[in-house]
Motif scaffolding. Sequence first.
Motif, PDB file in Angstrom:
ATOM      1  N   LYS A 347       0.823  -1.215   0.000  1.00 42.85           N
ATOM      2  CA  LYS A 347       0.000   0.000   0.000  1.00 42.85           C
ATOM      3  C   LYS A 347       0.852   1.257   0.000  1.00 42.85           C
ATOM      4  CE  LYS A 347      -0.385  -0.226   5.047  1.00 42.85           C
ATOM      5  NZ  LYS A 347      -1.322  -0.304   6.197  1.00 42.85           N
ATOM      6  N   TYR A 348       2.113   1.141   0.439  1.00 39.86           N
ATOM      7  CA  TYR A 348       3.000   2.306   0.424  1.00 39.86           C
ATOM      8  C   TYR A 348       3.703   2.476  -0.927  1.00 39.86           C
ATOM      9  CZ  TYR A 348       2.479   1.939   5.507  1.00 39.86           C
ATOM     10  OH  TYR A 348       1.979   1.866   6.780  1.00 39.86           O
ATOM     11  N   HIS A 349       3.534   1.527  -1.853  1.00 39.38           N
ATOM     12  CA  HIS A 349       4.289   1.550  -3.120  1.00 39.38           C
ATOM     13  C   HIS A 349       3.349   1.412  -4.311  1.00 39.38           C
ATOM     14  CE1 HIS A 349       8.124   0.866  -0.901  1.00 39.38           C
ATOM     15  NE2 HIS A 349       7.333   0.192  -0.066  1.00 39.38           N
ATOM     16  N   THR A 350       2.219   2.034  -4.244  1.00 38.21           N
ATOM     17  CA  THR A 350       1.239   1.880  -5.318  1.00 38.21           C
ATOM     18  C   THR A 350       1.692   2.568  -6.601  1.00 38.21           C
ATOM     19  OG1 THR A 350       0.087   3.813  -4.423  1.00 38.21           O
ATOM     20  CG2 THR A 350      -0.683   1.613  -3.723  1.00 38.21           C
ATOM     21  N   GLU A 351       2.360   3.691  -6.525  1.00 35.48           N
ATOM     22  CA  GLU A 351       2.758   4.450  -7.720  1.00 35.48           C
ATOM     23  C   GLU A 351       4.253   4.765  -7.643  1.00 35.48           C
ATOM     24  OE1 GLU A 351       1.553   8.551 -10.139  1.00 35.48           O
ATOM     25  OE2 GLU A 351       0.465   7.937  -8.337  1.00 35.48           O
ATOM     26  N   ALA A 352       4.994   4.352  -8.686  1.00 32.90           N
ATOM     27  CA  ALA A 352       6.441   4.563  -8.705  1.00 32.90           C
ATOM     28  C   ALA A 352       6.771   6.009  -9.042  1.00 32.90           C
ATOM     29  CB  ALA A 352       7.101   3.635  -9.716  1.00 32.90           C
ATOM     30  N   SER A 353       7.865   6.481  -8.505  1.00 29.22           N
ATOM     31  CA  SER A 353       8.329   7.832  -8.788  1.00 29.22           C
ATOM     32  C   SER A 353       9.050   7.859 -10.134  1.00 29.22           C
ATOM     33  CB  SER A 353       9.289   8.289  -7.679  1.00 29.22           C
ATOM     34  OG  SER A 353       9.820   9.570  -7.971  1.00 29.22           O
ATOM     35  N   THR A 354       8.860   8.922 -10.926  1.00 27.90           N
ATOM     36  CA  THR A 354       9.466   9.048 -12.250  1.00 27.90           C
ATOM     37  C   THR A 354      10.158  10.389 -12.379  1.00 27.90           C
ATOM     38  OG1 THR A 354       7.455   9.965 -13.233  1.00 27.90           O
ATOM     39  CG2 THR A 354       7.704   7.558 -13.273  1.00 27.90           C
ATOM     40  N   THR A 355      11.026  10.472 -13.369  1.00 26.93           N
ATOM     41  CA  THR A 355      11.709  11.717 -13.710  1.00 26.93           C
ATOM     42  C   THR A 355      11.969  11.737 -15.196  1.00 26.93           C
ATOM     43  OG1 THR A 355      13.570  13.163 -13.155  1.00 26.93           O
ATOM     44  CG2 THR A 355      14.041  10.820 -13.369  1.00 26.93           C
ATOM     45  N   PHE A 356      12.222  12.920 -15.756  1.00 27.51           N
ATOM     46  CA  PHE A 356      12.465  13.071 -17.188  1.00 27.51           C
ATOM     47  C   PHE A 356      13.949  13.364 -17.403  1.00 27.51           C
ATOM     48  CE2 PHE A 356      12.294  15.169 -21.359  1.00 27.51           C
ATOM     49  CZ  PHE A 356      11.512  14.256 -22.041  1.00 27.51           C
ATOM     50  N   VAL A 357      14.512  12.689 -18.430  1.00 33.14           N
ATOM     51  CA  VAL A 357      15.933  12.830 -18.736  1.00 33.14           C
ATOM     52  C   VAL A 357      16.058  13.316 -20.173  1.00 33.14           C
ATOM     53  CG1 VAL A 357      18.168  11.672 -18.876  1.00 33.14           C
ATOM     54  CG2 VAL A 357      16.500  10.954 -17.145  1.00 33.14           C
ATOM     55  N   LYS A 358      16.753  14.465 -20.341  1.00 36.48           N
ATOM     56  CA  LYS A 358      17.043  14.984 -21.671  1.00 36.48           C
ATOM     57  C   LYS A 358      18.503  14.716 -22.000  1.00 36.48           C
ATOM     58  CE  LYS A 358      13.633  18.694 -22.168  1.00 36.48           C
ATOM     59  NZ  LYS A 358      13.451  20.143 -22.433  1.00 36.48           N
TER      60      LYS A 358
END
Length: 772
Positions: A347-358
């Motif tokens: 329940k603490y990991h329902t949505e993963a964190s993302t980032t954008f790389v150029k």
Amino acid sequence: MNGCLLLPSLLGLSLLWPCLTATENSKTEKVKHPAGPHLRVKRGWMWNQFFVPEEMNKTSYHIGQLRSDLDNGNNSFQYKLLGAEAGTIFVIDERTGDIYAIQKLDREERSLYTLRAQVIDTTTGRAVEPESEFVIRVSDINDNEPKFLDEPYEAIVPEMSPEGTLVIRVTASDADDPSSGNNARLLYSLLQGQPYFSIEPTTGVIRISSKMDRELQDEYWVIIQAKDMIGLPGALSGTTSVLVKLSDVNDNKPIFKESLYRLTVSESAPIGTSIGKIMAYDNDIGENAEMDYSIEEDDSQTFDIITNNETQEGIVILKKKVDFEQQNHYGIRAKVKNRHVEEKLMKYHTEASTTFVKVQVEDDDEPPVFLLPYYIFEILEGNPHGSFVGVVSAADPDQRNSPIGYSITGSKVFSIEDNGTIITSNPLDRELSAWYNLSVTATEKYNVEQISAVAVYVQVLNINDHAPEFSEYYETYVCENAASGQVIQTISAVDRDESIEDHHFYFNLSVEDIKNSSFTIIDNQDNTAVILTSRTGFSLQEEPVFYISVLIADNGIPSLTSTNTLTIYVCDCDDNGSTQTCSNKDLMLSMGFRTEVILAILICIMIIFGFIFLILGLKQQRKQTLFPEKGEDFRENIFRYDDEGGGEEDTEAFDIAQLRSSTVMRERKARRATSAEIRSLYRQSLQVGPDSAIFRKFILEKLEEANTDPCAPPFDSLQTYAFEGTGSLAGSLSSLGSAVSDQDENYDYLNELGPRFKRLACMFGSAMQSNN
């Protein structure tokens, strides 16, 4: 005697048992006593047991009184206290029987004392009554506080544990008497640790009363108090501390702190190059903080992300080559998640964190690029110098489009022009080399360091420029009695040219041989032909050898024909007509074999003789050099020295080593044990002068040494020893007077010295005979 201790009530003393008084043969009767009733018993004392309060802080305090019923108060009785503690802890007033404690009593150290008492009549000096034992018990007071014996306390519980979770149990102990009231009955309470912890008052069990987050605080100090007397007023207490540590659970997901990363990559970077790093943070620790990075969006499939397990960083790597001229920037989205997550914590990991790389592609000066990865050209063999082979082409991929120069490395057969055209510089022969592997180099003229190469394969195509020929050398034989039409040889042909179709050869005899030859040929149409006799009978004496010309043609375009000579030997065969038993054939084979063997033997003999003559010549030259005097006449010589000696007293003018000069000229075998004896003879000869026996023995020793020396040359040699001793009875050894002195000398013993002294014996023997 009244065995009762009269205990003052102000001291709080009580009699556990009735005071017993006993007189010998007396009846039992009850007697009044301030502390209670007592018994009078016949003969003896009964046990008296008293309670004495402990922890009396006075130096001396009254405990009780012993008094005999026979004591009428005239002070004629003396009371004595007996026992181990009498006089040290307890004392008695001998007149009144009062007992005093002179030391502090501690029940925890000792709770019971056993003493004896005796009453003596001072007038008679006799015991009024027999000894009697009594017990003093120390009563307990609450003088010990509770103590926690298992300190320090430490407990570990998972963070976010629910209420009621057991943390640890603490236990205290009280040294007071548990059977004496509430002195040792304990109650536990929490002085510090609310609202996260609670404790059960009677058991000391600590439990969680509220959820705790390790990321906010990972350690808690809990202070516990234990009180005796169940917490009533006047109770004593003790405290202890409990360190509660929270262990980590994976209740936090990794998060990118940066929403955008900018990276650069060179277009010349190879596959697998690390472009840059991205970093996510996780508040958890240990295994719960391990994470995995991945690419979520990358349409070009050019990049990949791997995880550094030590630093938990994401490393962006190049998965495919990039080209600035085709695409100079890329955009990808990366995500991160924990590697180990329990099902109950999902329940603490329902949505993963993302980032954008150029990713920005940097332009580099790239080497020229050929239009094809490799080139294959074909050319006919035999083409003249400068014939066209093919064209290669390369271009500068950069924006400035530098002109390109071409070169061929390590080839003398081909050359290349500035426009990439490959031409021949020497004639080509497919039979020598059917393929050529070339390496063509393209170089930018604006930057000669930018070089690239491509493989060029040149196949040399065949033309029919080689006529067929015999496949081997044939030795053909025919018997003198051979019949007409007899097959004597089967022949075949080969062609070094390469044919598109299978080779096919045609066999025939020349026009002259067809008309005049005694043999014919039949083509088998399978690239073989047979030679047959066309007449009967042959003569070894008249025509021992026949030469016929065989024409062989191929199926090439144009067709080529060669003339091959077949040699046929006439042999004297046996009655079976088999050429394998042909005597002429065996003879010629044996003759050929003999000729070769004889030539080899002759060459070997000449080489051996050459070595022998060379060795003899070198040996003779060395012999002449070592002994030049062999060609000269022997005569007496007088040598003159223009120096003056030291007279007869000069013993150092002569060097005895001159007598051993032969050892300097060449290495010899080690001398035998008799050399010491010879040296003593040398010294003797110096003292007494020359003696023929001494010289004879010396010469014999030298002779034996020369005979046993394998390195000695096989010729005679003459060695002259001339020295002058001190005090010689024979006088001078000069040869000036030898003509007179040698007349009486006999040199016949020289004949006994062996062949080496034969010439010397002849010389001296003939001289002596002529003188006589």
